[in-house]
Scaffold this active site. Structure first.
Site, short mmCIF file in Angstrom:
data_model
loop_
_atom_site.label_atom_id
_atom_site.label_comp_id
_atom_site.label_asym_id
_atom_site.label_seq_id
_atom_site.Cartn_x
_atom_site.Cartn_y
_atom_site.Cartn_z
N ASN A 210 45.79 -32.83 -18.40
CA ASN A 210 47.01 -33.15 -17.64
C ASN A 210 47.51 -31.91 -16.91
OD1 ASN A 210 48.91 -31.66 -19.43
ND2 ASN A 210 48.11 -33.12 -20.92
N ASP A 279 47.31 -38.22 -25.50
CA ASP A 279 47.52 -39.28 -26.48
C ASP A 279 46.19 -39.87 -26.94
OD1 ASP A 279 50.31 -39.18 -26.63
OD2 ASP A 279 50.52 -40.30 -24.76
N LYS A 289 25.31 -33.86 -20.08
CA LYS A 289 26.03 -34.22 -18.86
C LYS A 289 25.67 -35.65 -18.44
CE LYS A 289 26.70 -32.95 -14.09
NZ LYS A 289 26.09 -32.32 -12.93
N ASP A 306 49.37 -37.91 -33.78
CA ASP A 306 50.57 -37.32 -33.18
C ASP A 306 50.96 -36.10 -34.02
OD1 ASP A 306 53.42 -36.79 -32.64
OD2 ASP A 306 53.21 -38.54 -31.34
N ILE A 307 50.83 -34.92 -33.43
CA ILE A 307 51.04 -33.66 -34.16
C ILE A 307 52.49 -33.54 -34.62
CG2 ILE A 307 50.89 -31.15 -34.02
CD1 ILE A 307 48.82 -31.63 -31.69
N LYS A 341 60.16 -40.37 -34.45
CA LYS A 341 59.45 -39.23 -35.06
C LYS A 341 60.34 -38.46 -36.02
CE LYS A 341 56.46 -38.83 -30.99
NZ LYS A 341 55.54 -38.02 -30.20
O1 PMT Z 1 53.53 -26.64 -19.22
P1 PMT Z 1 54.45 -26.74 -18.02
O2 PMT Z 1 53.70 -26.89 -16.74
O3 PMT Z 1 55.46 -25.63 -17.99
O4 PMT Z 1 55.28 -28.10 -18.17
C1 PMT Z 1 56.20 -28.26 -19.21
C2 PMT Z 1 56.14 -29.67 -19.83
C3 PMT Z 1 56.57 -30.68 -18.79
C4 PMT Z 1 54.72 -29.99 -20.29
C5 PMT Z 1 57.09 -29.67 -21.07
O5 PMT Z 1 58.40 -29.39 -20.65
C6 PMT Z 1 57.07 -30.99 -21.80
O6 PMT Z 1 57.76 -31.93 -21.48
N1 PMT Z 1 56.22 -31.08 -22.85
C7 PMT Z 1 55.95 -32.32 -23.62
C8 PMT Z 1 54.93 -33.15 -22.89
C9 PMT Z 1 54.57 -34.43 -23.61
O7 PMT Z 1 53.45 -34.60 -23.95
O8 PMT Z 1 55.57 -35.25 -23.84
P2 PMT Z 1 55.41 -36.71 -24.55
O9 PMT Z 1 56.68 -37.38 -24.22
O10 PMT Z 1 54.14 -37.36 -24.17
O11 PMT Z 1 55.30 -36.36 -26.09
C10 PMT Z 1 56.44 -36.35 -26.97
C11 PMT Z 1 56.36 -35.22 -27.95
O12 PMT Z 1 55.31 -35.44 -28.88
C12 PMT Z 1 56.09 -33.87 -27.34
O13 PMT Z 1 56.86 -32.93 -28.05
C13 PMT Z 1 54.61 -33.64 -27.59
O14 PMT Z 1 54.28 -32.26 -27.72
C14 PMT Z 1 54.41 -34.37 -28.91
N2 PMT Z 1 53.07 -34.92 -29.12
C15 PMT Z 1 52.60 -35.92 -28.33
C16 PMT Z 1 51.36 -36.49 -28.58
C17 PMT Z 1 50.59 -35.99 -29.67
N3 PMT Z 1 49.40 -36.47 -29.94
N4 PMT Z 1 51.07 -35.00 -30.41
C18 PMT Z 1 52.30 -34.47 -30.17
O15 PMT Z 1 52.72 -33.54 -30.86
#
Ligand code: PMT
Length: 401
Positions: A210, A279, A289, A306-307, A341
């Site tokens: 991403n 995700d 390849k 989900d961490i 969460k």
């Molecule tokens: O890196 P930059 O370019 O500076 O951009 C910053 C950012 C936009 C990436 C940052 O500000 C941000 O929003 N990070 C979270 C991105 C994200 O994956 O959000 P989410 O809404 O999909 O996930 C929710 C939360 O669960 C997040 O804290 C994520 O880290 C966590 N998560 C999600 C999926 C997973 N498998 N494990 C997780 O821990």
């Protein structure tokens, strides 16, 4: 910037080319309110004249162990007692070796032995000399004797080499001095943080990822360190320099990030999940390849763990701060994640729209916790990170009191 008024700094200068940077350091320390006295080794005077530091500090520079005039102004034991901090910058390999061995054959070495106040050194030397086992052993032993090690930095050196061994810049040393005297709102806390994207392999050369650049997470790591936290940053692949003073663990996939986080989570006081974790991952990444064949290809994706949810579910869990990256209904989704969460806080940002969120140097957050909310920014990610860390410190203190 903190105030150093009433702080007495004894600045020791040894014989390295970085001695010229210490002139700026004297100026910055005085500007921050400190009183500065300078001591030079004989070798240091080969690089910069004592008069330079005298003009900048407004005090006579101490150079000689047997200087009767200086002795009558303040003898070496008195000088050692006078200071709140003795900082040797630059500290050459030779000086560090003698200091570690307890030599006292010049005024500065004598002061290091006689000083009961904290002593800090800013190593400065050629990268090969720095890497040498003797230097590393001297530094490790000095650290074990509670000498504070500030730097060195990596980069181009006066001799043309590139590597670790450069003295920290004057402004960075000023920050170290400031931090030393005001340890910060997160002092003594261990903060674990994820940042950047993850990469999910399709085959050995392709992956799903991403737009996360890591900028937001790296700014948070720096802000937390400045507030005195001991920071572990688990980072996906980014093109950013390693933040100073932070333990960096590089990972690639969501599974690797999960493993690295789970190893540290229970020993952490605060966990901030800023990474944009995939995700889903490809069910069976190809061993070789993939070749172009059919018009359409399907990839079977499976859900990653989900961490953040896993850390939050630990019995011995840290204070958990999540992020929510949304392209619409930011508040609704963020509050949903806060609850599902079981988080202490969530920082929501609108992404995919004009100049903020992913990749940008700017961001704007709406931070929620179970009974409150606060807007942060719009501002640079550095500023947003500072304000977020202030908020985390505040909420952490409330939650633990
Ligand atoms: O890196 P930059 O370019 O500076 O951009 C910053 C950012 C936009 C990436 C940052 O500000 C941000 O929003 N990070 C979270 C991105 C994200 O994956 O959000 P989410 O809404 O999909 O996930 C929710 C939360 O669960 C997040 O804290 C994520 O880290 C966590 N998560 C999600 C999926 C997973 N498998 N494990 C997780 O821990």
């Amino acid at each position: 910037m903190s105030d150093l008024s009433n702080k007495k700094i004894l600045l020791g200068i040894t014989g390295g080319i970085a001695a010229y940077k210490s002139a700026e350091l004297v100026r910055l320390l005085i500007k921050a309110g400190a009183e500065v006295r300078v001591v030079m080794t004989p070798a240091a005077q080969e690089f910069v004249q004592p008069l330079t530091y005298q003009a900048l500090s407004g005090h006579r520079v101490y150079v000689d162990l047997f200087d009767a005039e200086a002795e009558s102004a303040m003898d070496h034991i008195e000088l050692a007692r006078w200071c709140d901090l003795l900082l040797v910058a630059p500290a050459t390999a030779d000086f560090l070796g003698k200091m570690n061995a307890g030599y006292a054959d010049n005024l500065l070495l004598t002061l290091c032995l006689a000083c009961k106040q904290p002593v800090a050194v800013a190593p400065a030397m050629n990268q090969q000399m720095y890497a040498n086992a003797s230097t590393q052993q001297n530094l490790a032993q000095l650290a074990a004797k509670n000498v504070l090690l500030w730097g060195p930095a990596e980069g181009e050196q006066a001799c043309g080499d590139v590597g670790q061994g450069r003295m920290l810049e004057a402004v960075q040393l000023l920050q170290e001095v400031e931090r030393h005297f005001s340890p910060g709102r997160l002092a003594g806390l261990r903060l674990l943080l994820t940042a950047g994207p993850t990469r999910e392999a399709i085959d050995p050369v392709r992956y799903i990822s991403n737009r996360s650049s890591g900028k937001m997470g790296y700014a948070i790591a720096d802000a937390a360190r400045r507030q005195g936290a001991s920071v572990t940053l688990v980072s996906g692949p980014v093109a950013l320099p390693a933040p100073q003073g932070v333990k960096l663990v590089n990972v690639e996939s969501a599974q690797q990030m999960y493993d690295a986080v789970m190893q540290e989570a229970e020993a952490s006081d605060v966990f901030i999940a800023c990474a944009a974790v995939s995700d889903y991952r490809v069910d069976q990444a190809a061993e070789h390849k993939m070749k172009k064949s059919a018009d359409t290809v399907s990839l079977q994706l499976v859900l990653n763990a989900d961490i953040l949810a896993a850390v939050s579910a630990l019995e011995k869990r840290p204070f958990c701060v999540g992020f929510a990256a949304e392209t619409r209904d930011v508040e609704k989704y963020a509050l949903g994640k806060l609850q599902q969460k079981n988080l202490d806080m969530i920082a929501a940002n609108l992404v995919g729209e004009g100049g903020q969120g992913f990749e940008s140097d700017f961001n704007q957050l709406e931070v929620f916790w179970p009974d409150g909310r606060q807007a942060v920014g719009p501002a640079s990610k550095t500023e947003v990170a500072k304000q977020l860390i202030d908020l985390v410190a505040e909420r952490y203190t409330c939650a633990r009191s």
